[in-house]
Design an enzyme around this catalytic site. Sequence first.
Site, PDB file in Angstrom:
ATOM      1  N   CYS A 107       1.235 -42.819  11.167  1.00 39.50           N
ATOM      2  CA  CYS A 107       1.853 -43.626   9.833  1.00 39.50           C
ATOM      3  C   CYS A 107       0.854 -44.719   9.664  1.00 39.50           C
ATOM      4  CB  CYS A 107       3.302 -44.323  10.468  1.00 39.50           C
ATOM      5  SG  CYS A 107       3.062 -45.470  11.776  1.00 39.50           S
ATOM      6  N   HIS A 142     -17.502 -55.574  27.151  1.00 38.77           N
ATOM      7  CA  HIS A 142     -18.193 -54.331  25.991  1.00 38.77           C
ATOM      8  C   HIS A 142     -19.491 -54.355  25.510  1.00 38.77           C
ATOM      9  CE1 HIS A 142     -17.510 -51.683  22.457  1.00 38.77           C
ATOM     10  NE2 HIS A 142     -16.073 -50.950  23.141  1.00 38.77           N
TER      11      HIS A 142
END
Length: 633
Positions: free
Chosen positions: A27, A555
Amino acid sequence: MAKYTQLAEDIVDKVGGKENVKEVRHCVTRLRFYLKDESKADTEYLKKRDGVVTVMKAGGQYQVVIGNHVPEVYEEVLKVGNFADGGEVDADEDGEKGNLFDQFIDIVSGLFQPFLGALAAAGILKGVTALLAATGVDQTSGIYLLMNTIGDGLFQYLPMVLAVSASKKFKMNTYTAVAIAGALVYPGLAESLTEATNIFGLNFTLPAGGYYNTVLPILLAIYVASKIEKFMKKVTPDVLKLFAVPMVTLLVTIPLTFLLVGPIANTASAWIGIAFQAVYDFSPIIYGFVLGAAWQVMVMFGLHWGLVPIAILDMAQNGSSVILTAAVLPCFTQVGVLAAIYLKTKEDKVKKGVLPTLISAIFGVTEPAIYGYTLPMRTPFIISCIVSGIVGVYLSIFNVTGYAMGGMGIFLYPAYIDPATGSFHSVIHLAIGTVLAIVIAFAVQMFVRVPTLYGDDDTTNATEVTATDDQPVLVSASVSDAKDQILNSPLQGNIVPLSSLDDQVFATGAMGQGIAIEPSEGLVTAPADGLVQILFPTKHAIGFITDDGVEILIHIGMDTVELEGKFYEAHVTQGDHVKAGDPLVSFDIEAIKAAGYQVTTPVIITNTPAYTNVATTQAGAVGFTDELIEVFA
């Protein structure tokens, strides 16, 4: 390798592999998996995975919330899993189907989700066409005729669009399904029929206007056709299957639909609309409040799919609908509470991160706001739901009516112009409702304490650690003196605020609170004694847990997963226990930059909710021995 290939591979693997996937769709912000066995999915891993906001399970769906990049991730998921025909795989009918309600949600969401974007776009354009007519544009002019054709084309031939999605859901040949729909909307057929027209002595009539714009007749027709086709495949010799199976399916289904299935479906459609209208007429106040207040919770769990198709059916049958009116403005109650949070919060990271989610909510996409801020804070979410109920009552009392399945947020209004009369009655009250939604939610939140997301917002008694030439400053926004742990910087370089990063998962704090570093040296070291919990195969990210339980994600760079480990060298393996300062990963800064990637490195406390406050350095630059983050129990 595409930008989201690694993420897609990880998601498919952690939902139990492609053999565990019956179907996948998406969606606005999330992937919606239908799994054979949900127990095979590694939910905890996915919740912590870089690029995944959270995971929800409801209505028989395993929902992986991605955010605004979900269409791109979905395309990669289809490729990685080799999912054919919009996400379906050839799967055995084993595994749990769920209860009847789950099965109903599964069916209706599968029928309408694939083309909701096109449906919303067409609805907006229909509204624009109605606006042109209401402002005096000649309805025989070229611009009006063109806009009317663009906006109305999908609705006119809605049975053909539904035939495609229904064929996938009911597992029959798509082209045979389209041929059935083509017969139902054959031009001029309704006008050609007379009272004397019959088939095998049975009266052959069509509803007024034929089957254009209808929903239920084609759905039932394709369901019946799927059973006929399945039977024919079993009994037809292989040498004849190519043409005999579709031929018999068409010869049986189409007359049966005209004579029996279509009239039954039209009658059922009328009854459904009458039933909801009766509930609405009985008490618009109760209907409006309950639906308005519950809508955001329903969307979170995918339960709104029990109601959306009914509204589409009602609108296709009658040309207008009030079924969903009470539920169209919760995005603006989110805007109201977010604006108040922005003004009242003393948490700098919340203040910076809440702005992009507020903008997203204006355009009707509320998942970033709900999952990132209002739901974790609880009180703002409750305020938003209650105010949505109040606004739902207002819209219901004034009988605000939609004439097309339009867009969301600010794109909603054109769909509420009456195309027949040009009346702006519903638009005016919708605009008033929008103002009420924002103002009331804002006012209530301004008079209610804004809960803290990362720590105590009372800075009047905050303690400050004075800086020296070689020691960065840690400023705590918490009144608590109970320090849990101080973490050293795992890199050497300049400090960058998370909110300035291009990646919204980090910038909005969805992964947790922390800080980013623009490294001057290509080395990552352990920020404390602890365990290398996760070392990604591409070596661009490390999941680390200290001996005192602080969970950290380092990260290295932005989108560097695409390098597939090139320019990175690991000095540890997953599961290693290390001491503070031990080297973890080295990397080539210049080579990574030359390849077109940023090396800015977020350092995130992924279990932020476990602490009352996460304080970060106020220094402009840090070295390996400098204090970077302090967490408070």
